[in-house]
Design a protein around this motif. Structure first.
Motif, PDB file in Angstrom:
ATOM      1  N   ARG A   6     -30.524 201.567  27.634  1.00 54.45           N
ATOM      2  CA  ARG A   6     -29.915 200.483  28.403  1.00 54.45           C
ATOM      3  C   ARG A   6     -30.896 199.941  29.450  1.00 54.45           C
ATOM      4  O   ARG A   6     -31.046 198.732  29.618  1.00 54.45           O
ATOM      5  CB  ARG A   6     -28.644 200.969  29.094  1.00 54.45           C
ATOM      6  CG  ARG A   6     -28.018 199.911  30.005  1.00 54.45           C
ATOM      7  CD  ARG A   6     -26.744 200.396  30.625  1.00 54.45           C
ATOM      8  NE  ARG A   6     -25.752 200.490  29.551  1.00 54.45           N
ATOM      9  CZ  ARG A   6     -24.682 201.251  29.579  1.00 54.45           C
ATOM     10  NH1 ARG A   6     -24.432 202.002  30.619  1.00 54.45           N
ATOM     11  NH2 ARG A   6     -23.838 201.263  28.575  1.00 54.45           N
ATOM     12  N   ASP A   7     -31.605 200.838  30.121  1.00 54.88           N
ATOM     13  CA  ASP A   7     -32.558 200.426  31.145  1.00 54.88           C
ATOM     14  C   ASP A   7     -33.793 199.768  30.538  1.00 54.88           C
ATOM     15  O   ASP A   7     -34.328 198.811  31.093  1.00 54.88           O
ATOM     16  CB  ASP A   7     -32.956 201.626  32.003  1.00 54.88           C
ATOM     17  CG  ASP A   7     -31.771 202.236  32.724  1.00 54.88           C
ATOM     18  OD1 ASP A   7     -30.868 201.484  33.144  1.00 54.88           O
ATOM     19  OD2 ASP A   7     -31.739 203.474  32.875  1.00 54.88           O
ATOM     20  N   ALA A   8     -34.232 200.282  29.399  1.00 55.82           N
ATOM     21  CA  ALA A   8     -35.386 199.680  28.718  1.00 55.82           C
ATOM     22  C   ALA A   8     -35.056 198.267  28.257  1.00 55.82           C
ATOM     23  O   ALA A   8     -35.867 197.349  28.415  1.00 55.82           O
ATOM     24  CB  ALA A   8     -35.809 200.537  27.530  1.00 55.82           C
ATOM     25  N   ALA A   9     -33.867 198.077  27.707  1.00 56.36           N
ATOM     26  CA  ALA A   9     -33.455 196.746  27.259  1.00 56.36           C
ATOM     27  C   ALA A   9     -33.425 195.778  28.432  1.00 56.36           C
ATOM     28  O   ALA A   9     -33.931 194.653  28.329  1.00 56.36           O
ATOM     29  CB  ALA A   9     -32.083 196.822  26.587  1.00 56.36           C
ATOM     30  N   ALA A  10     -32.866 196.202  29.552  1.00 53.35           N
ATOM     31  CA  ALA A  10     -32.808 195.347  30.735  1.00 53.35           C
ATOM     32  C   ALA A  10     -34.211 195.043  31.251  1.00 53.35           C
ATOM     33  O   ALA A  10     -34.499 193.908  31.651  1.00 53.35           O
ATOM     34  CB  ALA A  10     -31.971 196.007  31.826  1.00 53.35           C
ATOM     35  N   ALA A  11     -35.092 196.031  31.216  1.00 56.05           N
ATOM     36  CA  ALA A  11     -36.449 195.849  31.730  1.00 56.05           C
ATOM     37  C   ALA A  11     -37.234 194.796  30.944  1.00 56.05           C
ATOM     38  O   ALA A  11     -38.027 194.051  31.525  1.00 56.05           O
ATOM     39  CB  ALA A  11     -37.197 197.180  31.723  1.00 56.05           C
ATOM     40  N   ILE A  12     -37.000 194.733  29.630  1.00 59.29           N
ATOM     41  CA  ILE A  12     -37.750 193.756  28.826  1.00 59.29           C
ATOM     42  C   ILE A  12     -36.936 192.510  28.510  1.00 59.29           C
ATOM     43  O   ILE A  12     -37.431 191.601  27.846  1.00 59.29           O
ATOM     44  CB  ILE A  12     -38.352 194.376  27.549  1.00 59.29           C
ATOM     45  CG1 ILE A  12     -37.283 194.882  26.591  1.00 59.29           C
ATOM     46  CG2 ILE A  12     -39.309 195.488  27.903  1.00 59.29           C
ATOM     47  CD1 ILE A  12     -37.841 195.375  25.266  1.00 59.29           C
ATOM     48  N   TYR A  20     -32.246 198.669  19.903  1.00 64.01           N
ATOM     49  CA  TYR A  20     -32.019 199.664  18.852  1.00 64.01           C
ATOM     50  C   TYR A  20     -32.534 199.174  17.498  1.00 64.01           C
ATOM     51  O   TYR A  20     -32.998 199.970  16.681  1.00 64.01           O
ATOM     52  CB  TYR A  20     -30.542 200.053  18.770  1.00 64.01           C
ATOM     53  CG  TYR A  20     -30.155 201.068  19.816  1.00 64.01           C
ATOM     54  CD1 TYR A  20     -30.636 202.367  19.765  1.00 64.01           C
ATOM     55  CD2 TYR A  20     -29.307 200.723  20.863  1.00 64.01           C
ATOM     56  CE1 TYR A  20     -30.284 203.312  20.721  1.00 64.01           C
ATOM     57  CE2 TYR A  20     -28.948 201.661  21.825  1.00 64.01           C
ATOM     58  CZ  TYR A  20     -29.442 202.953  21.748  1.00 64.01           C
ATOM     59  OH  TYR A  20     -29.096 203.884  22.699  1.00 64.01           O
ATOM     60  N   GLU A  21     -32.467 197.876  17.256  1.00 66.40           N
ATOM     61  CA  GLU A  21     -33.018 197.322  16.018  1.00 66.40           C
ATOM     62  C   GLU A  21     -34.538 197.517  15.985  1.00 66.40           C
ATOM     63  O   GLU A  21     -35.102 197.910  14.966  1.00 66.40           O
ATOM     64  CB  GLU A  21     -32.668 195.833  15.931  1.00 66.40           C
ATOM     65  CG  GLU A  21     -33.022 195.178  14.624  1.00 66.40           C
ATOM     66  CD  GLU A  21     -32.578 193.719  14.575  1.00 66.40           C
ATOM     67  OE1 GLU A  21     -33.369 192.895  14.078  1.00 66.40           O
ATOM     68  OE2 GLU A  21     -31.459 193.424  15.039  1.00 66.40           O
ATOM     69  N   LEU A  22     -35.195 197.244  17.101  1.00 67.43           N
ATOM     70  CA  LEU A  22     -36.645 197.440  17.186  1.00 67.43           C
ATOM     71  C   LEU A  22     -37.018 198.903  16.983  1.00 67.43           C
ATOM     72  O   LEU A  22     -38.010 199.214  16.325  1.00 67.43           O
ATOM     73  CB  LEU A  22     -37.171 196.944  18.538  1.00 67.43           C
ATOM     74  CG  LEU A  22     -37.079 195.438  18.775  1.00 67.43           C
ATOM     75  CD1 LEU A  22     -37.353 195.111  20.234  1.00 67.43           C
ATOM     76  CD2 LEU A  22     -38.034 194.687  17.860  1.00 67.43           C
ATOM     77  N   ILE A  23     -36.204 199.797  17.532  1.00 71.21           N
ATOM     78  CA  ILE A  23     -36.438 201.232  17.348  1.00 71.21           C
ATOM     79  C   ILE A  23     -36.273 201.605  15.876  1.00 71.21           C
ATOM     80  O   ILE A  23     -37.117 202.293  15.300  1.00 71.21           O
ATOM     81  CB  ILE A  23     -35.494 202.059  18.245  1.00 71.21           C
ATOM     82  CG1 ILE A  23     -35.856 201.881  19.723  1.00 71.21           C
ATOM     83  CG2 ILE A  23     -35.532 203.536  17.851  1.00 71.21           C
ATOM     84  CD1 ILE A  23     -34.830 202.430  20.694  1.00 71.21           C
ATOM     85  N   SER A  24     -35.197 201.122  15.235  1.00 68.80           N
ATOM     86  CA  SER A  24     -34.939 201.491  13.835  1.00 68.80           C
ATOM     87  C   SER A  24     -35.986 200.913  12.891  1.00 68.80           C
ATOM     88  O   SER A  24     -36.287 201.509  11.855  1.00 68.80           O
ATOM     89  CB  SER A  24     -33.535 201.067  13.407  1.00 68.80           C
ATOM     90  OG  SER A  24     -33.433 199.670  13.310  1.00 68.80           O
ATOM     91  N   GLU A  25     -36.571 199.768  13.264  1.00 66.67           N
ATOM     92  CA  GLU A  25     -37.645 199.166  12.454  1.00 66.67           C
ATOM     93  C   GLU A  25     -38.973 199.882  12.656  1.00 66.67           C
ATOM     94  O   GLU A  25     -39.927 199.636  11.921  1.00 66.67           O
ATOM     95  CB  GLU A  25     -37.831 197.690  12.844  1.00 66.67           C
ATOM     96  CG  GLU A  25     -36.688 196.796  12.470  1.00 66.67           C
ATOM     97  CD  GLU A  25     -36.824 195.396  13.057  1.00 66.67           C
ATOM     98  OE1 GLU A  25     -37.748 195.156  13.873  1.00 66.67           O
ATOM     99  OE2 GLU A  25     -35.997 194.544  12.719  1.00 66.67           O
ATOM    100  N   GLY A  26     -39.055 200.714  13.685  1.00 68.35           N
ATOM    101  CA  GLY A  26     -40.310 201.392  13.986  1.00 68.35           C
ATOM    102  C   GLY A  26     -41.239 200.582  14.863  1.00 68.35           C
ATOM    103  O   GLY A  26     -42.374 200.979  15.108  1.00 68.35           O
TER     104      GLY A  26
END
Length: 65
Positions: A6-12, A20-26
């Motif tokens: 949640r904090d990472a999403a807010a930061a960027i 989570y999509e970016l994480i799942s895509e690698g």
């Protein structure tokens, strides 16, 4: 040094869903710490620095000063 999703999403400036999509895509590495998902600040910075420049930024960088 590390962010929860949640904090990472807010930061960027993106939604948690996109994060989570970016994480799942690698595209953005995530790690597990006792079951909690965390993202290292250095991985976030590297991801952002690898993004393509906008066309105007690329033109400005390419033209001599």
């Amino acid at each position: 040094m590390a962010y929860r999703p949640r904090d990472a999403a807010a930061a960027i400036g993106v939604s948690e869903a996109l994060l989570y999509e970016l994480i799942s895509e690698g595209a953005l590495p995530a790690r597990k710490l006792r079951g909690a998902t965390i993202l290292l600040r250095s991985d976030i910075v590297a991801f952002l620095e690898a993004l393509p420049l906008t066309s105007s930024a690329a033109k400005a960088r390419a033209s001599p000063s």
